[in-house]
Write an enzyme that holds these catalytic residues in place. Structure first.
Site, PDB file in Angstrom:
ATOM      1  CG  ASP A   1      26.757  18.971  43.843  1.00 22.81           C
ATOM      2  OD1 ASP A   1      26.087  19.510  44.863  1.00 22.81           O
ATOM      3  OD2 ASP A   1      27.878  18.631  43.872  1.00 22.81           O
TER       4      ASP A   1
ATOM      5  NE  ARG B   1      34.967  14.549  53.982  1.00 18.74           N
ATOM      6  CZ  ARG B   1      34.616  15.720  53.432  1.00 18.74           C
ATOM      7  NH1 ARG B   1      34.567  16.125  52.236  1.00 18.74           N
ATOM      8  NH2 ARG B   1      33.834  16.748  54.078  1.00 18.74           N
TER       9      ARG B   1
END
Ligand SMILES: C[S@@+](CC[C@H](N)C(=O)[O-])C[C@H]1O[C@@H](n2cnc3c(N)ncnc32)[C@H](O)[C@@H]1O
Length: 275
Positions: free
Chosen positions: A143, A34
């Site tokens: 979120d 990532r």
């Protein structure tokens, strides 16, 4: 360049402190993969350089990017379908009957990723409760990741995302083709409010809700964090409210707070001994 164990540990601690997400050493490959993508975006040569920059003067800018890069945002429309059937057949009719017309029903999708979950609820309401006046049900999507919320607000989905869980009839009814993507119509988009909200920030009060979708996020937390989040959900949930978790998630860390209830083919959780 190989990333040093000190840098991997820095990332692990940062992501745990900021988002509650546990990345054991078995997840080093995930950190590497990532952050290699993030390094390319930042035009830096390696993950080590990203971490060095984040530990220095660019901390304010880069630390949130590192945390966001290590969230997992996998989601689909009508994921696991049964909770949505339970909403349609039992939960929403029951709660609407129990509330006065001036009391809006509050639904909170508490780790909503790119928006498919709250938009599925909005489409369900529009389709199966078409005469509900606007404002009778309020849907909140939150979120921790701002960049993910930007995608949710945009409501523009790739064909692959549309193919995952969205019935063809709803695609035709609510989406417009936009090049190779599909954009959700503004009527459904306007039914959902999106806000950034971190479930593990101790000082922020949880929004009051009648129905909480807290699905596929507790799995990233440790037992203590799960317990803390569930206690705060319990406090924010109406005494006759409903909590939906992901298939692999339970309320075992707070055994006295919720009771498991079967509705159709799904299980949800309701406050035990409400005050
Ligand atoms: C796997 S997705 C689940 C999406 C949706 N609820 C579903 O079940 O399809 C998990 C989401 O949790 C979010 N998340 C992770 N840690 C969080 C935190 N501390 N507070 C709020 N959201 C968080 C991630 O950004 C990600 O979008």
């Amino acid at each position: 360049m190989i990333t040093s164990s000190a840098s991997l540990d820095y990332v692990r601690e940062l992501v745990y402190q900021r988002a509650g997400i546990v990345l054991g050493v078995d997840k080093n490959y995930l950190i590497e993969a990532r952050l290699a993508t993030l390094a390319r975006e930042l035009k830096l040569a390696s993950v080590e350089e990203v971490v060095t920059a984040a530990r220095g003067e660019q901390a304010r800018k880069l630390n949130p990017r590192i945390v966001e890069a290590l969230t997992t945002n996998e989601t689909t429309f009508f994921r696991d379908v049964h909770p949505f059937n339970a909403l349609r057949d039992h939960v929403i009719p029951g709660l609407l009957a129990a509330r006065s017309a001036t009391e809006p029903l509050r639904i909170w999708s508490a780790a909503c990723s790119t928006g498919q979950e709250p938009y599925s609820i909005a489409m369900l309401l529009k389709t199966h409760f078409p005469s509900l006046p606007s404002g009778r049900v309020k849907i909140l999507g939150t979120d921790v990741a701002e960049s993910i919320l930007a995608r949710a607000r945009e409501a523009r989905y790739r064909q692959l995302e549309i193919n995952r869980g969205l019935p063809a009839a709803l695609m035709v009814k609510f989406f417009e083709r936009d090049g190779t993507d599909w954009t959700l119509e503004s009527g459904i988009r306007s039914m959902v409010e999106f806000n950034q909200f971190n479930l593990v920030t101790p000082s922020t009060p949880f929004p009051q809700a009648d129905i909480v979708f807290l699905r596929n996020v507790l799995i990233y937390f440790d037992e203590a964090t799960r317990g803390g989040v569930l206690r705060r959900v319990r406090a924010a949930l109406a005494p006759d409210g409903y909590l939906f978790l992901g298939c692999a998630e339970t309320t075992a860390s707070v055994p006295d707070m919720f009771e498991r209830v079967h509705i159709g083919s799904t299980v949800c959780h309701r406050p035990r001994n409400p005050a």
